[in-house]
Design a protein around this motif. Structure first.
Motif, PDB file in Angstrom:
ATOM      1  N   UNK A 119     -14.131  -2.542   5.571  1.00 23.72           N
ATOM      2  CA  UNK A 119     -14.479  -2.488   4.140  1.00 23.72           C
ATOM      3  C   UNK A 119     -14.701  -3.893   3.596  1.00 23.72           C
ATOM      4  N   UNK A 120     -13.879  -4.854   4.042  1.00 20.19           N
ATOM      5  CA  UNK A 120     -14.098  -6.254   3.630  1.00 20.19           C
ATOM      6  C   UNK A 120     -15.501  -6.690   4.064  1.00 20.19           C
ATOM      7  N   UNK A 121     -15.863  -6.318   5.292  1.00 20.17           N
ATOM      8  CA  UNK A 121     -17.184  -6.735   5.805  1.00 20.17           C
ATOM      9  C   UNK A 121     -18.319  -6.108   4.997  1.00 20.17           C
ATOM     10  N   UNK A 122     -18.055  -4.906   4.453  1.00 17.28           N
ATOM     11  CA  UNK A 122     -19.086  -4.266   3.610  1.00 17.28           C
ATOM     12  C   UNK A 122     -19.165  -4.918   2.230  1.00 17.28           C
ATOM     13  N   UNK A 123     -18.232  -5.842   1.941  1.00 17.63           N
ATOM     14  CA  UNK A 123     -18.271  -6.558   0.660  1.00 17.63           C
ATOM     15  C   UNK A 123     -17.386  -5.936  -0.405  1.00 17.63           C
ATOM     16  N   UNK A 124     -16.552  -4.972  -0.028  1.00 17.46           N
ATOM     17  CA  UNK A 124     -15.673  -4.332  -1.019  1.00 17.46           C
ATOM     18  C   UNK A 124     -14.578  -5.330  -1.440  1.00 17.46           C
ATOM     19  N   UNK A 125     -14.190  -5.290  -2.722  1.00 14.66           N
ATOM     20  CA  UNK A 125     -13.129  -6.219  -3.147  1.00 14.66           C
ATOM     21  C   UNK A 125     -11.810  -5.813  -2.482  1.00 14.66           C
ATOM     22  N   UNK A 126     -10.952  -6.821  -2.282  1.00 18.51           N
ATOM     23  CA  UNK A 126      -9.760  -6.610  -1.449  1.00 18.51           C
ATOM     24  C   UNK A 126      -8.808  -5.582  -2.038  1.00 18.51           C
ATOM     25  N   UNK A 127      -8.663  -5.552  -3.372  1.00 14.62           N
ATOM     26  CA  UNK A 127      -7.710  -4.618  -3.980  1.00 14.62           C
ATOM     27  C   UNK A 127      -8.139  -3.163  -3.720  1.00 14.62           C
ATOM     28  N   UNK A 128      -9.431  -2.885  -3.924  1.00 11.90           N
ATOM     29  CA  UNK A 128      -9.924  -1.523  -3.706  1.00 11.90           C
ATOM     30  C   UNK A 128      -9.811  -1.157  -2.231  1.00 11.90           C
ATOM     31  N   UNK A 129     -10.201  -2.115  -1.373  1.00 12.53           N
ATOM     32  CA  UNK A 129     -10.148  -1.855   0.067  1.00 12.53           C
ATOM     33  C   UNK A 129      -8.710  -1.554   0.497  1.00 12.53           C
ATOM     34  N   UNK A 130      -7.767  -2.335  -0.018  1.00 15.19           N
ATOM     35  CA  UNK A 130      -6.365  -2.144   0.375  1.00 15.19           C
ATOM     36  C   UNK A 130      -5.821  -0.804  -0.110  1.00 15.19           C
ATOM     37  N   UNK A 131      -6.273  -0.373  -1.259  1.00 14.04           N
ATOM     38  CA  UNK A 131      -5.857   0.931  -1.772  1.00 14.04           C
ATOM     39  C   UNK A 131      -6.325   2.033  -0.810  1.00 14.04           C
ATOM     40  N   UNK A 132      -7.586   1.934  -0.403  1.00  7.89           N
ATOM     41  CA  UNK A 132      -8.144   2.932   0.530  1.00  7.89           C
ATOM     42  C   UNK A 132      -7.432   2.817   1.881  1.00  7.89           C
ATOM     43  N   UNK A 133      -7.177   1.571   2.311  1.00  3.10           N
ATOM     44  CA  UNK A 133      -6.504   1.343   3.592  1.00  3.10           C
ATOM     45  C   UNK A 133      -5.115   1.974   3.627  1.00  3.10           C
ATOM     46  N   UNK A 134      -4.389   1.845   2.516  1.00  5.18           N
ATOM     47  CA  UNK A 134      -3.043   2.433   2.448  1.00  5.18           C
ATOM     48  C   UNK A 134      -3.118   3.956   2.566  1.00  5.18           C
ATOM     49  N   UNK A 135      -4.131   4.540   1.926  1.00  2.00           N
ATOM     50  CA  UNK A 135      -4.292   6.006   2.033  1.00  2.00           C
ATOM     51  C   UNK A 135      -4.502   6.429   3.480  1.00  2.00           C
ATOM     52  N   UNK A 136      -5.309   5.630   4.209  1.00  2.00           N
ATOM     53  CA  UNK A 136      -5.580   5.977   5.613  1.00  2.00           C
ATOM     54  C   UNK A 136      -4.344   5.790   6.483  1.00  2.00           C
ATOM     55  N   UNK A 137      -3.581   4.709   6.240  1.00  2.00           N
ATOM     56  CA  UNK A 137      -2.359   4.488   7.030  1.00  2.00           C
ATOM     57  C   UNK A 137      -1.382   5.637   6.809  1.00  2.00           C
ATOM     58  N   UNK A 138      -1.306   6.073   5.550  1.00  2.00           N
ATOM     59  CA  UNK A 138      -0.436   7.208   5.190  1.00  2.00           C
ATOM     60  C   UNK A 138      -0.901   8.459   5.943  1.00  2.00           C
ATOM     61  N   UNK A 139      -2.183   8.717   5.830  1.00  2.00           N
ATOM     62  CA  UNK A 139      -2.760   9.913   6.446  1.00  2.00           C
ATOM     63  C   UNK A 139      -2.538   9.919   7.962  1.00  2.00           C
ATOM     64  N   UNK A 140      -2.596   8.732   8.559  1.00  2.00           N
ATOM     65  CA  UNK A 140      -2.447   8.622  10.012  1.00  2.00           C
ATOM     66  C   UNK A 140      -0.977   8.575  10.440  1.00  2.00           C
ATOM     67  N   UNK A 141      -0.066   8.641   9.470  1.00  2.00           N
ATOM     68  CA  UNK A 141       1.354   8.701   9.792  1.00  2.00           C
ATOM     69  C   UNK A 141       1.916   7.391  10.327  1.00  2.00           C
ATOM     70  N   UNK A 142       1.327   6.253   9.893  1.00  2.00           N
ATOM     71  CA  UNK A 142       1.879   4.947  10.287  1.00  2.00           C
ATOM     72  C   UNK A 142       2.984   4.588   9.279  1.00  2.00           C
ATOM     73  N   UNK A 143       4.198   4.363   9.799  1.00  2.00           N
ATOM     74  CA  UNK A 143       5.349   4.088   8.926  1.00  2.00           C
ATOM     75  C   UNK A 143       5.067   2.886   8.024  1.00  2.00           C
ATOM     76  N   UNK A 144       5.475   2.989   6.748  1.00  2.00           N
ATOM     77  CA  UNK A 144       5.231   1.906   5.781  1.00  2.00           C
ATOM     78  C   UNK A 144       5.780   0.567   6.255  1.00  2.00           C
ATOM     79  N   UNK A 145       6.911   0.624   6.970  1.00  2.00           N
ATOM     80  CA  UNK A 145       7.539  -0.621   7.435  1.00  2.00           C
ATOM     81  C   UNK A 145       6.623  -1.377   8.399  1.00  2.00           C
ATOM     82  N   UNK A 146       5.652  -0.680   8.991  1.00  2.00           N
ATOM     83  CA  UNK A 146       4.751  -1.337   9.950  1.00  2.00           C
ATOM     84  C   UNK A 146       3.493  -1.919   9.288  1.00  2.00           C
ATOM     85  N   UNK A 147       3.223  -1.538   8.061  1.00  2.00           N
ATOM     86  CA  UNK A 147       1.966  -1.964   7.434  1.00  2.00           C
ATOM     87  C   UNK A 147       1.770  -3.480   7.410  1.00  2.00           C
TER      88      UNK A 147
END
Ligand SMILES: Nc1ncnc2c1ncn2[C@@H]1O[C@H](COP(=O)(O)OP(=O)(O)OP(=O)(O)O)[C@@H](O)[C@H]1O
Length: 228
Positions: A119-147
């Motif tokens: 998403x960074x490479x597509x030019x998305x601002x970091x805050x929006x990208x990180x919000x989407x990234x957190x949703x995906x990490x959640x969805x994929x069941x990656x523990x928050x402590x590992x983020x």
């Protein structure tokens, strides 16, 4: 309806310089198509050339012969075999995704930034990208402590989930998945199958390579293998 991708008489050989200079041709006159929203699964014995087909489509490998017609949003119908490198780079950022069997990550980059990188490479601002990234990490069941940690030290299954997240997050029109369910437990496999189905629903065409005919294969629209 015209296919999104049409592989036409594709040939790819390798010269084994380190052995005896012999040439092998695992990809020999391959023809296949995939339409928007369709999931095509490629299967076959180990070493037959399945990954090589994906790598030719992604242009990691340059085919020896044949055509790979892709209906690009940006460039119209183009032959990926002959397209210029800058066109291929643009397509990799915006239209074609590839999830390899192995995650290659930079040390000291967090799991969150690793998954957000497309998403960074597509030019998305970091805050929006990180919000989407957190949703995906959640969805994929990656523990928050590992983020905040680097995926370098993650287990094989955790790395595979990060790898898949990176491929899906960019919402490509064509997604190439090499053994997407190979190192996953049943629960995570189910999540990945649901991610594939959701992407298909959004119109993404999927080509997967898999030995998992009973699991992933049950959800593919069509299956393709080599003429032996
Ligand atoms: N870069 C390369 N250089 C030389 N040989 C290669 C290269 N890439 C693939 N090959 C050879 O081509 C053949 C096909 O490899 P490929 O990885 O496409 O098979 P595969 O069907 O995906 O196998 P698997 O199911 O084991 O992953 C193999 O014999 C492999 O050693």
């Amino acid at each position: 309806m015209q296919p999104l991708l049409e592989v036409d008489h594709l040939v790819k050989s390798f010269t084994l310089h380190l052995i005896d200079g012999r040439t092998i041709t695992p990809v020999r006159d391959v023809n296949l198509t995939v339409h928007a929203g369709e999931h095509l699964l490629i299967y076959g014995r180990s070493g037959m050339g399945k990954t090589s087909i994906l790598k030719c489509i992604y242009r990691t490998y340059i085919p020896d012969a044949g055509h790979i017609w892709f209906s690009s949003e940006q460039f119209g119908r183009i032959d990926l075999r002959l397209a210029a490198d800058d066109v291929i780079l643009h397509l990799r950022e915006r239209e074609i995704g590839f999830c390899s069997q192995f995650l290659r990550v930079l040390p000291r980059v967090s799991a969150l930034d690793t998954i957000c990188e497309p998403l960074y490479r597509q030019g998305m601002d970091r805050a929006t990208a990180r919000h989407i990234g957190q949703e995906w990490l959640e969805r994929l069941g990656i523990a928050r402590s590992l983020w905040p940690a680097s995926p370098v030290t993650f287990s094989g299954g955790e790395q595979q989930r990060i790898n898949l997240g990176r491929a899906f997050i960019a919402r490509p029109r064509l997604l190439l998945l090499d053994e997407p369910t190979a190192s996953l437990d049943e629960g995570t496999k189910r999540i990945v199958i649901e991610m594939i189905q959701a992407a298909q629903h959004d119109g993404t065409a999927i080509i997967s390579v898999s030995h998992d005919l009973a699991g992933l294969g049950a959800y593919a629209d069509r299956k393709w293998t080599f003429n032996e």
